[in-house]
Design an enzyme around this catalytic site. Structure first.
Site, PDB file in Angstrom:
ATOM      1  N   GLN A  78       0.826  -1.205   0.000  1.00 47.28           N
ATOM      2  CA  GLN A  78       0.000   0.000   0.000  1.00 47.28           C
ATOM      3  C   GLN A  78       0.864   1.261   0.000  1.00 47.28           C
ATOM      4  O   GLN A  78       1.746   1.424   0.841  1.00 47.28           O
ATOM      5  CB  GLN A  78      -0.934   0.043   1.208  1.00 47.28           C
ATOM      6  CG  GLN A  78      -1.902   1.228   1.122  1.00 47.28           C
ATOM      7  CD  GLN A  78      -2.838   1.345   2.308  1.00 47.28           C
ATOM      8  OE1 GLN A  78      -2.421   1.782   3.371  1.00 47.28           O
ATOM      9  NE2 GLN A  78      -4.100   0.975   2.116  1.00 47.28           N
ATOM     10  N   CYS A 117      -6.665   6.835   5.134  1.00 49.47           N
ATOM     11  CA  CYS A 117      -6.034   7.117   6.425  1.00 49.47           C
ATOM     12  C   CYS A 117      -6.519   8.462   6.967  1.00 49.47           C
ATOM     13  O   CYS A 117      -6.431   9.483   6.277  1.00 49.47           O
ATOM     14  CB  CYS A 117      -4.513   7.123   6.305  1.00 49.47           C
ATOM     15  SG  CYS A 117      -3.695   7.493   7.890  1.00 49.47           S
ATOM     16  N   LYS A 157      -8.145   1.886  -1.322  1.00 49.87           N
ATOM     17  CA  LYS A 157      -8.922   1.842  -0.077  1.00 49.87           C
ATOM     18  C   LYS A 157      -9.409   3.256   0.219  1.00 49.87           C
ATOM     19  O   LYS A 157      -8.617   4.192   0.287  1.00 49.87           O
ATOM     20  CB  LYS A 157      -8.076   1.323   1.084  1.00 49.87           C
ATOM     21  CG  LYS A 157      -8.892   1.049   2.359  1.00 49.87           C
ATOM     22  CD  LYS A 157      -8.128   0.135   3.308  1.00 49.87           C
ATOM     23  CE  LYS A 157      -9.051  -0.341   4.443  1.00 49.87           C
ATOM     24  NZ  LYS A 157      -8.977   0.484   5.625  1.00 49.87           N
ATOM     25  N   ASN A 218     -15.288  -2.988   4.921  1.00 51.64           N
ATOM     26  CA  ASN A 218     -14.347  -2.881   6.041  1.00 51.64           C
ATOM     27  C   ASN A 218     -14.964  -2.013   7.136  1.00 51.64           C
ATOM     28  O   ASN A 218     -15.598  -1.017   6.857  1.00 51.64           O
ATOM     29  CB  ASN A 218     -13.031  -2.283   5.536  1.00 51.64           C
ATOM     30  CG  ASN A 218     -12.035  -1.975   6.635  1.00 51.64           C
ATOM     31  OD1 ASN A 218     -11.504  -0.879   6.688  1.00 51.64           O
ATOM     32  ND2 ASN A 218     -11.757  -2.912   7.507  1.00 51.64           N
TER      33      ASN A 218
END
Length: 339
Positions: A78, A117, A157, A218
């Site tokens: 990632q 994030c 993501k 998720n």
């Protein structure tokens, strides 16, 4: 239910989430031994990796984070960054393994781009979930990375959105699919929520309806039932487990058993201790005694969470100065349980 990511085909779609400070080689391998199908590295700074290639320092601190070992495939590396040229360049270096400090003996199954994030130092640079506010830039990053790679797919993501007023994950997903992403994982929280309890599971369903590529759900998966409920309610193609796997790598076996209708037997205390001891062994071999002695403490404390007397043992573990001292505490616990 099967998922295809490039040349990689998964049977159950059970993923280990990337978690900074946790999903290193040792933990990924432990999870692999307990049934996870696909893992993702800790996030790697694309710019830092690129700068290491032209720097004069002999030490490479970022490169080891991008290490791919053949025994843990399939797995993805990632990357995080907000400048398309840096992310694309870093992805190309990782695929080719032609960079300073490279320890890989294989290329990754995919390059995953972090757009989720929520940490202040990441979003402050316009990276991570800050990209949820700029779908066009996000798409540009994917486009350039796809162009730079020869055989490696690009996955992404994302989060539900920046805040409750801008849950734009479905729109974002369309941009990313159009840019060439092969899979999208949706963390069903906004950046504003950080990691606070509670997810908006409906956002995963909306993303699934918006795109034709695989969608992974998720957030707040701590049991096989949580995973099955997410799949049933959203139609997602698989699930990614993060904090639910810390101290509990058996969650992957539990989910696989549940999905196939088989019986799952939770680990005994002795089995839990043995797994933690193996975790220590792998980490010590990979990182050396000094680093392992510091980093294993948080893992050991999580393995024994819920055990009678865990608080005092956790305090004792945190005061240790070597991996052998941690092992001594764990072996003492195991001996008492067998008695």
């Amino acid at each position: 239910m099967s998922i295809k990511i490039g040349n990689t085909e998964l049977k159950n779609g059970i993923f280990l989430a990337p978690m900074a400070g946790f999903t290193d080689y040792a933990f990924r391998l432990i999870c692999r031994e307990h049934g996870v199908e696909y893992t993702v590295s800790e996030m790697v700074s694309a710019k830092a990796l690129c700068y290491e290639q032209v720097g004069k320092r002999s030490e490479c601190k970022t490169a080891p984070l991008a290490t791919v070992r053949s025994e843990e495939m399939p797995m993805a590396i990632q990357l995080f960054g907000s400048e398309p040229e840096f992310v694309a360049r870093a992805a190309s270096l990782i695929e080719s393994r032609e960079y300073r400090g490279c320890l890989s003996d294989a290329s990754p199954s995919a390059i995953d781009i972090n757009m989720g994030c929520p940490m202040h130092k990441i979003v402050g640079n316009g990276e991570g979930s800050a990209l949820m506010k700029d779908p066009r830039l996000a798409a540009s990053i994917v486009t350039e990375t796809v162009k730079a790679l020869k055989n490696t797919p690009v996955t992404v993501k994302i989060r539900a959105g920046w805040d409750d007023e801008s849950k734009n994950a479905p729109e974002m997903a369309k941009y990313l699919e159009g840019a060439g992403a092969s899979l999208i994982c949706v963390h069903a929280r906004t950046r504003e929520q950080m990691y606070n309890p509670g997810i908006d599971i409906s956002i995963i369903e909306k993303v699934k309806r918006a795109v034709s590529i695989p969608v992974i759900g998720n957030g707040d998966i701590y049991s096989a039932k949580d995973a099955a409920d997410m799949i049933d309610r959203t139609g997602c193609d698989g699930v990614m487990i993060g904090r639910g796997a810390l101290g509990n790598p058996w969650i992957f076996e539990e989910i696989a058993a549940f999905l196939s209708g088989e019986k799952f037997d939770p680990p005994s205390l002795a089995q839990t201790v043995d797994t933690c001891l193996r975790h220590i062994e792998i980490m010590r071999e990979d990182k050396g005694e000094y680093t392992a002695s510091a980093e294993i403490k948080k893992h050991a404390a999580l393995y024994i969470k819920g055990v009678r007397g865990a608080a005092s043992m956790r305090d004792a573990i945190m005061k240790t100065r070597s991996t052998s001292e941690v092992e001594e505490i764990l072996n003492g616990l195991k001996s008492r349980s067998e008695e």
